[in-house]
Design an enzyme around this catalytic site. Structure first.
Site, PDB file in Angstrom:
ATOM      1  CG  ASN A 148       1.889   2.505  10.365  1.00 31.29           C
ATOM      2  OD1 ASN A 148       2.221   2.301  11.527  1.00 31.29           O
ATOM      3  ND2 ASN A 148       2.182   1.674   9.389  1.00 31.29           N
ATOM      4  CD  GLU A 149       6.476   1.254   8.507  1.00 32.43           C
ATOM      5  OE1 GLU A 149       6.136   0.877   7.373  1.00 32.43           O
ATOM      6  OE2 GLU A 149       7.227   0.601   9.244  1.00 32.43           O
ATOM      7  CB  CYS A 154       2.799  13.100  -3.672  1.00 31.13           C
ATOM      8  SG  CYS A 154       1.413  13.545  -4.723  1.00 31.13           S
ATOM      9  CB  CYS A 156      -0.345  15.423  -7.285  1.00 30.44           C
ATOM     10  SG  CYS A 156      -0.462  16.452  -5.814  1.00 30.44           S
ATOM     11  CB  CYS A 159       3.386  17.831  -4.858  1.00 30.54           C
ATOM     12  SG  CYS A 159       2.663  16.854  -3.527  1.00 30.54           S
ATOM     13  CD  GLU A 302       5.007  -1.501  12.982  1.00 30.46           C
ATOM     14  OE1 GLU A 302       5.419  -2.299  12.118  1.00 30.46           O
ATOM     15  OE2 GLU A 302       4.227  -0.587  12.728  1.00 30.46           O
ATOM     16  CD  GLU A 350       1.579  -6.610   6.887  1.00 28.40           C
ATOM     17  OE1 GLU A 350       0.885  -6.276   7.860  1.00 28.40           O
ATOM     18  OE2 GLU A 350       2.563  -5.971   6.492  1.00 28.40           O
TER      19      GLU A 350
HETATM   20  C1  GLA Z   1       5.326  -2.159   8.765  1.00 28.20           C
HETATM   21  C2  GLA Z   1       3.953  -1.604   9.137  1.00 28.20           C
HETATM   22  C3  GLA Z   1       3.079  -2.595   9.827  1.00 28.20           C
HETATM   23  C4  GLA Z   1       3.205  -3.965   9.206  1.00 28.20           C
HETATM   24  C5  GLA Z   1       4.654  -4.394   9.275  1.00 28.20           C
HETATM   25  C6  GLA Z   1       4.864  -5.803   8.802  1.00 28.20           C
HETATM   26  O1  GLA Z   1       6.308  -1.856   9.628  1.00 28.20           O
HETATM   27  O2  GLA Z   1       4.026  -0.426   9.912  1.00 28.20           O
HETATM   28  O3  GLA Z   1       1.747  -2.128   9.749  1.00 28.20           O
HETATM   29  O4  GLA Z   1       2.779  -3.929   7.894  1.00 28.20           O
HETATM   30  O5  GLA Z   1       5.407  -3.527   8.485  1.00 28.20           O
HETATM   31  O6  GLA Z   1       6.202  -6.174   8.807  1.00 28.20           O
HETATM   32 ZN    ZN Z   2       0.847  15.629  -4.125  1.00 27.30          ZN
END
Ligand code: GLA
Ligand code: ZN
Length: 681
Positions: A148-149, A154, A156, A159, A302, A350
């Site tokens: 995710n995202e 890094c 370290c 790296c 999202e 959140e």
């Molecule tokens: C990001 C994350 C989600 C959530 C949203 C909230 O985009 O990917 O998991 O935290 O922000 O805005």
């Molecule tokens: Zn690293």
């Protein structure tokens, strides 16, 4: 496009780790009521699924998957690798990253792992394999969502060692690196790759050295791609027909997304516009996502159905707003409309973030009703614009290396460090957007031949072959527009020797002798010659180049300062085409007037004439030509469809001629077959 998709996927992130069975059953009912047909999960459930190293327990997820199947809800299955379990960080502290200030981070934050950690990669691939094996034949699996995202940098020791290898691979020899990094200045010669330091706050030279920073950003992109591929390869083995992606954070600057998305089957991103954001700015980022794969549709993975809780003021989305921003994403090329999140969390960071189902827990809320209305509309629309492409004859070159070098890497070197790449580039976009001219955001590696007009604003860094590519485009009849800062350095940030604008000297037919920095509030003026544009004078800012024409025609000159009366805007005829040079940063009015002129010269038109604040886009797939009409005004507005007859897929009414559209309303219009024919271009 999403493989095998037959509808717009509507739904989003579901985090059922938080809910008991009764709540989950109630959610199934509510999802159906809202027209939700897809859930993304289990994004953050690594700790639940692998409570001990190598010990997996999928019973919880199995049960959920059965439920989705029973309820005909598709699944976007996420590998939960963005939030490593505590045992992993404890047992193998190497997975925890070191930040720019040199601090080793402790366990607890998501997206806080070292993308180069072999242990992290080993465990991430292992759980991805477990999931792929288990759910490969699950009939409702339509998408993979890796982690995710991504985007945590890094610094370290792992790296550091990898960066040195990466440099060796890029430069071959230490002599070549010294040459390309120009280390002779300030006596920074290195004799071995292991003498190269990381650009952290512990090292002021490396931290501020533009080329080191730039290479570190490139290295972090490559490392993140490897980290993504580490899982994606496993998923591909088991499910070659399922689309694989990862959601790009709204902070798109962290990684070179053109490079990242080359490894994804579809570009996917998270759209979180600030309350009251200019719709042009939101559209700009969507178009950037459509540009990732040369115009292919993308996923809005999202967005918040209501407030975002991480801003200082958590404004509610106004009535109709979520519908508007959803259609806007689709109007610009999204094949999905997905939310974060479906049910509001009880606690945690959140807990006050918007959700389709709020803490109230039932359907009797404004936001649920709005989401359910949209769900119904999307059911009606079906696959009408799925995979549809936007026909654009204008493009804007957008480039991460340029962004990084101008904004992050060269902050202390440039004549004026008040540079916000995304914002400055957006002014050029907005001029086209306001006129409803379709525009593609173009990578330097993209296909230039599709376009009539290409803008390359602030194209400072000229990677190998780009000069020749742009010259060929203009020679063949294209119109190219660039600005101050353009053409000055090569891909290692070394000045193109000789007169400015470096690589663009011949094409632009000018010589720039010096560039004056303007303070933030300071303005000069562009005084137009011979009515080339509608206005006589336009404000300009940021920087003023002092230009000597060398064959170029002068179109405007400065209104103030010791260079008053000298050229600030020129055009050069080159082969069959034209090359425009704007030696400063013009205001929006200038860019609108220029857009009008260049579109008229090149026969480029908006789909229809509309009142200001009405956004028009087109998407064309094998079956349909769809026109989106979005009235961003708080009052009624009108569009002139001339003699075309179109059917609104939402209201099912036919429109033709001058038509009014209610405040904040949307139309998704299908062109009648006869109207499509003569007009496809
Ligand atoms: C990001 C994350 C989600 C959530 C949203 C909230 O985009 O990917 O998991 O935290 O922000 O805005
Ligand atoms: Zn690293």
């Amino acid at each position: 496009m999403i493989k095998n998709a037959d509808r717009i996927y509507y739904g989003g992130d579901y985090n059922p780790d938080q809910w008991d069975e009764a709540t989950i059953d109630e959610d199934m009912r509510l999802f159906k009521k809202a027209g939700i047909n897809l859930v993304t999960l289990p994004v953050f459930s690594w700790a639940k699924l692998e409570p001990e190293e190598g010990v997996y327990d999928f019973t919880w997820l199995d049960k959920l998957m059965d439920k989705f199947l029973e309820n005909d809800i598709k699944v976007c299955l996420a590998t939960p690798t963005t939030a490593q379990p505590a045992w992993l960080s404890k047992k193998y502290p190497e997975v925890l990253p070191v930040d720019k200030s040199g601090r080793k981070r402790t366990h607890g934050m998501r997206v806080y792992f070292c993308v180069n950690s072999p242990k992290y990669r080993e465990r991430a691939a292992a759980i991805a394999r477990q999931m792929a094996q288990r759910y490969a034949n699950y009939p409702n699996l339509v998408l993979w969502h890796v982690a995710n995202e991504y985007g945590t940098y890094c610094y370290c020791p792992t790296c550091e060692a990898k960066f040195r290898k990466w440099l060796k691979n890029r430069y071959g020899t230490i002599e070549n690196l010294n040459d390309k990094w120009h280390t002779c200045f300030w006596g920074r010669t290195v004799y071995d790759f292991d003498e190269i330091m990381l650009p952290t706050e512990l090292n002021d030279d490396y931290r501020f050295n533009p080329v080191v920073n730039l290479d570190y950003m490139r290295f972090m992109t490559d490392s993140t791609i490897e980290c993504f591929e580490n899982e994606a390869q496993v998923l591909r083995e088991y499910t070659p027909d399922v689309t694989i992606q990862t959601n790009i954070s709204g902070h798109i600057e962290k990684l070179d997304q053109f490079k990242m998305t080359r490894h994804m089957d579809i570009a996917a991103w998270d759209n979180y516009p600030a309350p009251g954001a200019d719709p042009a700015f939101v559209a700009y980022k969507h178009d950037l996502m459509r540009g990732m794969k040369g115009g292919e549709s993308f996923m809005m993975q999202e967005q918040s159905p209501n407030q975002q809780n991480w801003q200082p003021y958590s404004k509610l989305k106004r009535p109709g707003e979520v519908r508007m921003i959803s259609y806007q994403a689709m109007a610009h090329g999204s094949d999905t409309c997905l939310y974060f999140q479906l049910r509001q969390s009880i606690a945690g960071e959140e807990m006050y973030h918007g959700a389709v189902i709020s803490h109230a827990g039932h359907e009797n809320t404004r936001i649920f009703r709005e989401c359910a209305q949209l769900g119904k509309e999307l059911q009606k629309i079906g696959d009408a614009f799925l995979g549809g492409k936007t026909p654009a004859k204008t493009a804007i070159i957008f480039d991460w290396d340029n962004w990084w070098i101008l904004e992050f890497a060269s902050k202390r070197c440039l004549p004026n460090d008040d540079f916000n790449y995304l914002k400055k580039m957006s002014k050029f976009y907005k001029a086209l957007y306001d006129a409803n001219i379709p525009v593609d955001m173009l990578s330097v590696d993209g296909d230039f031949s599709k376009y009539k007009v290409i803008y390359g604003p602030f194209l400072y860094m000229m990677k190998e072959g780009l000069k020749e590519k742009i010259e060929a485009f203009v020679r063949a009849g294209g119109t190219f527009v660039t600005t101050t800062l353009a053409g000055l350095v090569d891909e290692n940030n070394r000045a193109v020797f000789g007169e400015y604008p470096g690589a663009f000297r011949d094409l632009m037919g000018i010589w720039v002798e010096e560039s004056d920095a303007l303070r933030k509030e300071e303005r000069n003026h562009m005084v137009m010659k011979d009515g080339f544009l509608a206005g006589d004078e336009y404000a300009c800012m940021y920087q003023c180049d002092i230009i000597h024409p060398r064959g170029a025609q002068v179109l405007a000159s400065y209104g103030e300062d010791f260079y008053e009366g000298t050229p600030c805007f020129t055009v050069n005829t080159y082969g069959e085409g034209k090359a425009y040079y704007i030696g400063t940063e013009p205001d929006g009015a200038f860019l609108s007037a220029l857009t009008e002129k260049l579109c008229a010269d090149n026969g480029i038109r908006a789909p229809y004439r509309a009142d200001p604040g009405v956004e028009l886009t087109r998407r064309i797939n094998d079956k349909n030509e769809i026109v989106f009409v979005l009235n961003h005004n708080q009052q009624e507005a009108s569009v002139d469809f001339e003699n075309d007859r179109l059917i609104d897929l939402i209201s099912e009414k036919t429109v033709t001629g001058v038509t009014t559209i209610s405040p904040n309303d949307v139309m998704v219009l299908k062109k009648a077959e006869t109207d499509r024919k003569g007009k496809d271009s």
